[in-house]
Scaffold this motif. Structure first.
Motif, mmCIF file in Angstrom:
data_model
loop_
_atom_site.group_PDB
_atom_site.id
_atom_site.type_symbol
_atom_site.label_atom_id
_atom_site.label_comp_id
_atom_site.label_asym_id
_atom_site.label_seq_id
_atom_site.Cartn_x
_atom_site.Cartn_y
_atom_site.Cartn_z
ATOM 1 N N ILE A 239 0.908 -1.412 0.055
ATOM 2 C CA ILE A 239 0.049 -0.034 0.165
ATOM 3 C C ILE A 239 1.098 1.159 -0.186
ATOM 4 O O ILE A 239 1.719 1.499 0.744
ATOM 5 N N GLY A 240 0.580 2.334 -0.929
ATOM 6 C CA GLY A 240 1.369 3.316 -1.116
ATOM 7 C C GLY A 240 1.481 3.750 -2.401
ATOM 8 O O GLY A 240 0.846 3.312 -3.424
ATOM 9 N N GLU A 241 2.289 4.702 -2.735
ATOM 10 C CA GLU A 241 2.188 5.292 -4.220
ATOM 11 C C GLU A 241 3.569 4.349 -4.717
ATOM 12 O O GLU A 241 4.429 4.222 -4.589
ATOM 13 N N LYS A 242 2.890 3.806 -5.946
ATOM 14 C CA LYS A 242 3.618 2.849 -6.582
ATOM 15 C C LYS A 242 4.780 3.594 -7.736
ATOM 16 O O LYS A 242 4.199 4.573 -8.354
ATOM 17 N N ARG A 243 5.639 3.138 -8.056
ATOM 18 C CA ARG A 243 6.434 3.587 -9.470
ATOM 19 C C ARG A 243 6.160 2.451 -10.398
ATOM 20 O O ARG A 243 6.257 1.255 -10.111
ATOM 21 N N ALA A 244 6.682 2.783 -11.366
ATOM 22 C CA ALA A 244 6.604 1.554 -12.716
ATOM 23 C C ALA A 244 7.574 0.576 -12.350
ATOM 24 O O ALA A 244 7.106 -0.541 -12.891
ATOM 25 N N ASP A 245 8.618 0.804 -11.851
ATOM 26 C CA ASP A 245 9.688 -0.328 -11.727
ATOM 27 C C ASP A 245 9.442 -1.162 -10.638
ATOM 28 O O ASP A 245 10.079 -2.335 -10.440
ATOM 29 N N MET A 246 8.638 -0.938 -9.654
ATOM 30 C CA MET A 246 8.614 -1.655 -8.500
ATOM 31 C C MET A 246 7.643 -3.133 -8.648
ATOM 32 O O MET A 246 8.131 -4.030 -8.130
ATOM 33 N N MET A 247 6.740 -3.232 -9.703
ATOM 34 C CA MET A 247 6.202 -4.532 -9.878
ATOM 35 C C MET A 247 7.336 -5.484 -10.361
ATOM 36 O O MET A 247 7.383 -6.611 -9.990
ATOM 37 N N GLU A 248 8.214 -4.880 -11.563
ATOM 38 C CA GLU A 248 9.240 -5.922 -11.890
ATOM 39 C C GLU A 248 10.163 -6.336 -10.762
ATOM 40 O O GLU A 248 10.643 -7.419 -10.650
ATOM 41 N N SER A 249 10.595 -5.681 -9.755
ATOM 42 C CA SER A 249 11.613 -5.703 -8.811
ATOM 43 C C SER A 249 10.940 -6.749 -7.798
ATOM 44 O O SER A 249 11.739 -7.691 -7.421
ATOM 45 N N LEU A 250 9.684 -6.763 -7.418
ATOM 46 C CA LEU A 250 9.013 -7.720 -6.603
ATOM 47 C C LEU A 250 8.705 -8.959 -7.219
ATOM 48 O O LEU A 250 8.651 -9.963 -6.558
ATOM 49 N N ALA A 251 8.224 -8.741 -8.569
ATOM 50 C CA ALA A 251 8.193 -10.030 -9.180
ATOM 51 C C ALA A 251 9.185 -11.102 -9.394
ATOM 52 O O ALA A 251 9.111 -12.331 -9.323
ATOM 53 N N SER A 252 10.621 -10.608 -9.184
ATOM 54 C CA SER A 252 11.496 -11.636 -9.216
ATOM 55 C C SER A 252 12.165 -12.252 -7.858
ATOM 56 O O SER A 252 13.085 -13.006 -7.722
ATOM 57 N N GLY A 253 11.187 -11.792 -6.781
ATOM 58 C CA GLY A 253 11.626 -12.183 -5.458
ATOM 59 C C GLY A 253 11.346 -13.874 -4.987
ATOM 60 O O GLY A 253 10.615 -14.498 -6.086
ATOM 61 N N PRO A 254 11.885 -14.369 -4.232
ATOM 62 C CA PRO A 254 11.855 -15.748 -4.063
ATOM 63 C C PRO A 254 10.306 -16.199 -3.480
ATOM 64 O O PRO A 254 9.654 -15.300 -2.573
ATOM 65 N N GLY A 255 9.706 -17.250 -4.296
ATOM 66 C CA GLY A 255 8.420 -17.463 -3.733
ATOM 67 C C GLY A 255 7.436 -16.786 -4.304
ATOM 68 O O GLY A 255 6.018 -16.903 -3.816
ATOM 69 N N VAL A 256 7.528 -15.742 -5.218
ATOM 70 C CA VAL A 256 6.364 -14.843 -5.675
ATOM 71 C C VAL A 256 5.937 -15.680 -6.737
ATOM 72 O O VAL A 256 6.514 -15.879 -8.033
ATOM 73 N N ALA A 257 4.513 -15.816 -6.854
ATOM 74 C CA ALA A 257 3.915 -16.117 -8.064
ATOM 75 C C ALA A 257 3.704 -14.958 -8.992
ATOM 76 O O ALA A 257 3.642 -15.167 -10.147
ATOM 77 N N ALA A 258 3.154 -13.997 -8.588
ATOM 78 C CA ALA A 258 2.689 -12.972 -9.562
ATOM 79 C C ALA A 258 2.554 -11.615 -8.463
ATOM 80 O O ALA A 258 2.471 -11.454 -7.537
#
Length: 345
Positions: free
Chosen positions: A42-61
């Motif tokens: 929750i908060g103000e997101k940036r365009a690059d945030m989704m890509e950086s989180l998607a590569s994390g361990p155990g992340v499906a989407a």
């Protein structure tokens, strides 16, 4: 946005991703579902945030949340929530009944009401210690003395205490005595109060304002959820329309709509929603049949002498009869009327 973890994600992976969300300057809310865990960012997101989180361990989407209300949305928590306080429960198939007088008037009145609604199957006691009244000359409630009487009623009966808090200065006092903090219709958009009750460490019952849209209602709920309090119930108590045959117009369509949009339990108040005693049972039955997670009903030992809202209050016999039929309706739609001990007759 939401970070959807894989079904087999470990506790370490979940905490790692929650911390990754926090490092991005967002607030992480970890929500454990029946099949997998979701982390709401929750908060103000940036365009690059989704890509950086998607590569994390155990992340499906990683997916954006489309609804303006984030934590209240079914996108974040697809499974229905259940609020539990002692024997009271509302949501996820449980139907909880909150009953009692509009206002606490005396020890004899609140104790007799508590015993009667408990015997009929209610699991929570309502009663106003602080009463917001249209006229400054009307009865304003017994304040802290009323809270003490409700706490004494809980001590004897085991009923959870549900009572309204009217201002930020009163939150700490009311939370000392109450099990559930009620935010009344007049205060639905009192955002400082919503934040205060959200951080008070008590479940909250939020009533819809008489002129509020559904989005406004759910965004008001978001203020409470955003304080880290997910023990929240929404209460539909009727809206103002052109009609004059009822005190308010009670839209039972709210139940279906809210269940589609949010995971939060939906409680119906047929007393304020109609303003007439004879209508209350019928609307209670209809609410349960439509899938309501709870009822909030005004019950008074002597409605004709009540200091407030006697014209929409049931007496003890009327409430007992209503509860017996409510149980039958609940069983017919595969719901559980929690605590109902009255035989279906």
């Amino acid at each position: 946005m939401i970070v959807v973890m894989e079904s087999g994600a470990t506790a370490e992976q979940i905490e790692h991703m929650a911390e990754a969300v926090r490092r991005l300057g967002l607030r992480a809310s970890v929500i454990e579902g029946t099949e997998r865990t979701v982390i709401a960012a929750i908060g103000e997101k940036r365009a690059d945030m989704m890509e950086s989180l998607a590569s994390g361990p155990g992340v499906a989407a990683v997916m954006p949340i489309a609804a303006p209300y984030k934590l209240a949305s079914r996108e974040v928590r697809p499974d229905p929530s259940c609020v539990r306080v002692g024997e009271f429960a509302a949501g996820a198939g449980a139907v909880g009944v909150i009953a009692g007088p509009c206002s606490v008037e005396s020890e004899e009145q609140i104790m007799s009401a508590a015993r009667a609604v408990k015997a009929a199957g209610a699991t929570a006691l309502r009663g106003g210690a602080f009463k917001p009244r249209t006229s400054p000359y009307s009865f304003q409630g017994m304040k802290e003395e009323g809270l003490k009487l409700m706490a004494a009623a809980r001590e004897e009966t085991g009923l959870a205490v549900v009572t309204e808090v009217m201002g930020t200065d009163d939150v700490e006092l009311v939370a000392r005595y109450a099990d559930v903090l009620q935010v009344g219709a007049r205060n639905m958009q009192n955002y400082r109060l919503l934040e205060a009750v959200g951080g008070a460490g008590r479940p909250v019952l939020l009533k819809r304002g008489p002129s509020a849209t559904m989005d406004e209602f759910l965004l008001a709920a978001e203020y409470i959820l955003n304080e880290g309090n997910d023990q929240l119930m929404l209460c539909e108590r009727g809206i103002r329309t052109f009609e004059g045959h009822t005190r308010f117009t009670l839209p039972l369509a709210s139940i279906s709509y809210l269940h589609r949009k949010t995971h939060l339990p939906v409680v119906i108040d047929p007393s304020h929603g109609t303003g007439h005693t004879y209508m209350v049972p019928d609307l209670a039955y209809a609410a349960i049949a439509a899938g309501a997670d709870g009822l909030m009903v005004e019950v008074h030992p002597s409605p004709e002498t009540a200091l407030s809202d006697g014209y929409q209050s049931l007496d003890f016999a009327g409430f007992e009869a209503m509860m017996a039929r409510c149980r039958r309706v609940a069983e017919a739609v595969d719901q559980e009327l929690v605590g109902s001990t009255v035989p279906a007759s």
